[in-house]
Design a protein around this motif. Structure first.
Motif, PDB file in Angstrom:
ATOM      1  N   LYS A 187       0.824  -1.204   0.000  1.00  0.00           N
ATOM      2  CA  LYS A 187       0.000   0.000   0.000  1.00  0.00           C
ATOM      3  C   LYS A 187       0.858   1.254   0.000  1.00  0.00           C
ATOM      4  O   LYS A 187       1.862   1.333   0.706  1.00  0.00           O
ATOM      5  CB  LYS A 187      -0.919  -0.011   1.228  1.00  0.00           C
ATOM      6  CG  LYS A 187      -1.836   1.190   1.344  1.00  0.00           C
ATOM      7  CD  LYS A 187      -2.709   1.034   2.584  1.00  0.00           C
ATOM      8  CE  LYS A 187      -3.620   2.236   2.778  1.00  0.00           C
ATOM      9  NZ  LYS A 187      -4.467   2.085   3.991  1.00  0.00           N
ATOM     10  N   SER A 189       0.289   5.720  -0.274  1.00  0.00           N
ATOM     11  CA  SER A 189      -0.662   6.834  -0.343  1.00  0.00           C
ATOM     12  C   SER A 189      -0.452   7.623  -1.632  1.00  0.00           C
ATOM     13  O   SER A 189       0.680   7.812  -2.078  1.00  0.00           O
ATOM     14  CB  SER A 189      -0.487   7.747   0.867  1.00  0.00           C
ATOM     15  OG  SER A 189      -1.319   8.886   0.742  1.00  0.00           O
ATOM     16  N   CYS A 190      -1.551   8.070  -2.220  1.00  0.00           N
ATOM     17  CA  CYS A 190      -1.430   8.961  -3.382  1.00  0.00           C
ATOM     18  C   CYS A 190      -2.038  10.332  -3.096  1.00  0.00           C
ATOM     19  O   CYS A 190      -2.414  11.062  -4.008  1.00  0.00           O
ATOM     20  CB  CYS A 190      -2.066   8.337  -4.628  1.00  0.00           C
ATOM     21  SG  CYS A 190      -3.666   7.546  -4.406  1.00  0.00           S
ATOM     22  N   ASP A 192      -0.518  12.150  -0.145  1.00  0.00           N
ATOM     23  CA  ASP A 192       0.335  12.707   0.906  1.00  0.00           C
ATOM     24  C   ASP A 192       0.774  14.140   0.606  1.00  0.00           C
ATOM     25  O   ASP A 192       0.765  15.008   1.483  1.00  0.00           O
ATOM     26  CB  ASP A 192       1.583  11.839   1.091  1.00  0.00           C
ATOM     27  CG  ASP A 192       1.280  10.604   1.920  1.00  0.00           C
ATOM     28  OD1 ASP A 192       0.200  10.578   2.541  1.00  0.00           O
ATOM     29  OD2 ASP A 192       2.108   9.678   1.928  1.00  0.00           O
ATOM     30  N   THR A 207      -9.238  10.655   1.058  1.00  0.00           N
ATOM     31  CA  THR A 207      -8.021   9.841   1.004  1.00  0.00           C
ATOM     32  C   THR A 207      -7.928   9.155  -0.348  1.00  0.00           C
ATOM     33  O   THR A 207      -8.940   8.848  -0.995  1.00  0.00           O
ATOM     34  CB  THR A 207      -7.999   8.771   2.109  1.00  0.00           C
ATOM     35  OG1 THR A 207      -9.156   7.932   1.986  1.00  0.00           O
ATOM     36  CG2 THR A 207      -7.964   9.412   3.478  1.00  0.00           C
ATOM     37  N   CYS A 208      -6.681   8.911  -0.742  1.00  0.00           N
ATOM     38  CA  CYS A 208      -6.399   8.154  -1.963  1.00  0.00           C
ATOM     39  C   CYS A 208      -5.232   7.217  -1.662  1.00  0.00           C
ATOM     40  O   CYS A 208      -4.202   7.654  -1.151  1.00  0.00           O
ATOM     41  CB  CYS A 208      -6.051   9.091  -3.117  1.00  0.00           C
ATOM     42  SG  CYS A 208      -5.501   8.243  -4.632  1.00  0.00           S
ATOM     43  N   ASP A 209      -5.400   5.931  -1.976  1.00  0.00           N
ATOM     44  CA  ASP A 209      -4.344   4.938  -1.783  1.00  0.00           C
ATOM     45  C   ASP A 209      -4.233   4.075  -3.031  1.00  0.00           C
ATOM     46  O   ASP A 209      -5.225   3.853  -3.743  1.00  0.00           O
ATOM     47  CB  ASP A 209      -4.640   4.041  -0.576  1.00  0.00           C
ATOM     48  CG  ASP A 209      -4.634   4.803   0.729  1.00  0.00           C
ATOM     49  OD1 ASP A 209      -3.582   5.372   1.073  1.00  0.00           O
ATOM     50  OD2 ASP A 209      -5.687   4.843   1.394  1.00  0.00           O
ATOM     51  N   ARG A 210      -3.014   3.602  -3.268  1.00  0.00           N
ATOM     52  CA  ARG A 210      -2.814   2.678  -4.392  1.00  0.00           C
ATOM     53  C   ARG A 210      -2.075   1.447  -3.895  1.00  0.00           C
ATOM     54  O   ARG A 210      -1.319   1.499  -2.927  1.00  0.00           O
ATOM     55  CB  ARG A 210      -2.027   3.339  -5.524  1.00  0.00           C
ATOM     56  CG  ARG A 210      -0.597   3.735  -5.179  1.00  0.00           C
ATOM     57  CD  ARG A 210       0.144   4.239  -6.410  1.00  0.00           C
ATOM     58  NE  ARG A 210       1.473   4.761  -6.107  1.00  0.00           N
ATOM     59  CZ  ARG A 210       2.563   4.020  -6.025  1.00  0.00           C
ATOM     60  NH1 ARG A 210       2.494   2.707  -6.220  1.00  0.00           N
ATOM     61  NH2 ARG A 210       3.738   4.565  -5.753  1.00  0.00           N
ATOM     62  N   THR A 237     -10.216   5.414  -3.437  1.00  0.00           N
ATOM     63  CA  THR A 237     -10.455   6.780  -2.956  1.00  0.00           C
ATOM     64  C   THR A 237     -11.661   6.758  -2.027  1.00  0.00           C
ATOM     65  O   THR A 237     -12.538   5.906  -2.138  1.00  0.00           O
ATOM     66  CB  THR A 237     -10.722   7.763  -4.108  1.00  0.00           C
ATOM     67  OG1 THR A 237     -11.950   7.406  -4.768  1.00  0.00           O
ATOM     68  CG2 THR A 237      -9.587   7.743  -5.118  1.00  0.00           C
ATOM     69  N   SER A 294     -13.201   1.827  -5.387  1.00  0.00           N
ATOM     70  CA  SER A 294     -12.048   0.927  -5.367  1.00  0.00           C
ATOM     71  C   SER A 294     -12.084   0.064  -6.614  1.00  0.00           C
ATOM     72  O   SER A 294     -13.015  -0.732  -6.800  1.00  0.00           O
ATOM     73  CB  SER A 294     -12.069   0.051  -4.106  1.00  0.00           C
ATOM     74  OG  SER A 294     -10.972  -0.837  -4.109  1.00  0.00           O
TER      75      SER A 294
END
Length: 347
Positions: A187, A189-190, A192, A207-210, A237, A294
């Motif tokens: 994981k 973060s996109c 930060d 929030t956005c995570d990849r 997201t 997602s």
């Protein structure tokens, strides 16, 4: 007399059982499998690993033998190979990818087709149980001496082979599977460095995570076209709260009712988009009212220049007012948007 009659009956029963074992022994033929007594019985033999889209197959094999003792078979009965045949010992263990690692990217329930090839003869073997981490050991009855012997393992039309005499693997068109690192989908973060929606008058709990990317020759149930690989990653997201103020003490809070996300790499949209099919991909959530998105995104990229990027992500939310204060009169419904570039690879 009565005791002698009972003993005589026991002798007759045992004689019949031994005759049946002999008849069963005589029926053994090329292509039959004889279960070994231990799941890892041949672990000290030649070793090979075959990487499949769904996991790894760990293989051990020993030299062919003419017979197996009762201690070596599951039934505890000795087995002799028929005249002109031998027994090829094989142990294998299927090691599926860790839960959540590649399952959504692979998106396949196919099982491999396994053939034992010896001296130009082919013997179809039952495939290992996918999703079962237990090992299995067995002998395969084959004609000839089996000096040349290999396993051919086909998955969805692509075949890999393992030379059982020396343990060497020919991956063929599946070779890129062996380059996938175990940490490929960690994981990250996109959001930060960027506050996608925040401004002087706006504050957003967003929030956005990849997860990824990973380069793979197999994804979404398909092998990549010749000369290409699949670049795959999962993006999540979530918009929990969107609030705005009028700088006069008033403001309003909104909740998202719908989200539209448009991803692309250098203008190219993903070839496949796979939904998470869980609460991470629900907008709004019936429990938290947060708006989640997602998806697993799969792009076709050239094999000789596969590290494409960055990923461009356009996110648009439809919002409705939840509460207002301080005399602020917000619109009942509105649309908010943000666009960002997401770096995919380390320099």
């Amino acid at each position: 007399m009565r005791a002698r009659a009972v003993i005589g009956s026991i002798v007759l029963v045992l004689s019949a059982a031994l005759a049946a074992c002999g008849e069963e022994q005589d029926t053994i033929k090329a292509g039959d499998l004889i279960q070994a007594s231990a799941d890892d019985q041949f672990k000290d033999g030649k070793e090979a690993t075959v990487t499949l889209p769904t996991g790894r197959l760990l293989i051990h094999t020993a030299e062919p033998v003419d017979s197996a003792t009762g201690d070596d078979t599951r039934t505890r009965q000795a087995v002799d190979a028929p005249s002109g045949a031998v027994l090829v010992p094989i142990s294998w263990q299927y090691d599926p990818w860790d839960q959540g690692r590649l399952e959504r990217i692979v998106d396949s329930s196919d099982t491999p087709i396994v053939d034992l090839v010896t001296d130009e003869e082919r013997y179809r073997l039952p495939p290992p149980e996918l999703g079962d981490e237990g090992g299995e050991s067995f002998y395969v009855v084959v004609d000839g001496e089996a000096e040349d012997r290999s396993l051919e393992i086909e998955f969805d039309g692509v075949t890999q082979s393992v030379n059982l005499a020396n343990g060497r693997t020919d991956a063929g068109d599946a070779a890129a599977l062996y380059d996938i690192r175990d940490d490929a989908l960690q994981k990250a973060s996109c959001d930060d460095d960027e506050r996608w929606f925040d401004s002087v008058t706006v504050s957003a709990e967003f929030t956005c995570d990849r997860f990824g990317p990973v380069l793979t020759p197999y994804a979404a149930g398909e092998w990549a076209p010749e000369g290409s690989l699949w670049l795959a990653l999962t993006v999540q997201t979530e918009m929990r709260i969107y609030a705005e103020a009028n700088l006069l003490g008033g403001g309003a809070r909104f909740v998202a009712t719908d989200v539209t996300v448009k991803p692309d790499i250098d203008g190219d949209e993903p070839t496949f988009v796979i939904s998470a099919d869980n609460d991470d991909d629900t907008c709004p959530s019936p429990l938290t009212t947060a708006c989640g998105w997602s998806k697993t995104l799969i792009f076709e990229v050239p094999a000789d220049d596969a590290e494409q990027g960055p990923l461009d992500l356009d996110v648009a939310y439809r919002m409705k007012v939840a509460i207002a204060w301080g005399g602020h009169i917000p619109p009942k419904r509105m649309k908010v948007e943000a666009s960002e570039e997401i770096k995919l690879w380390d320099d």
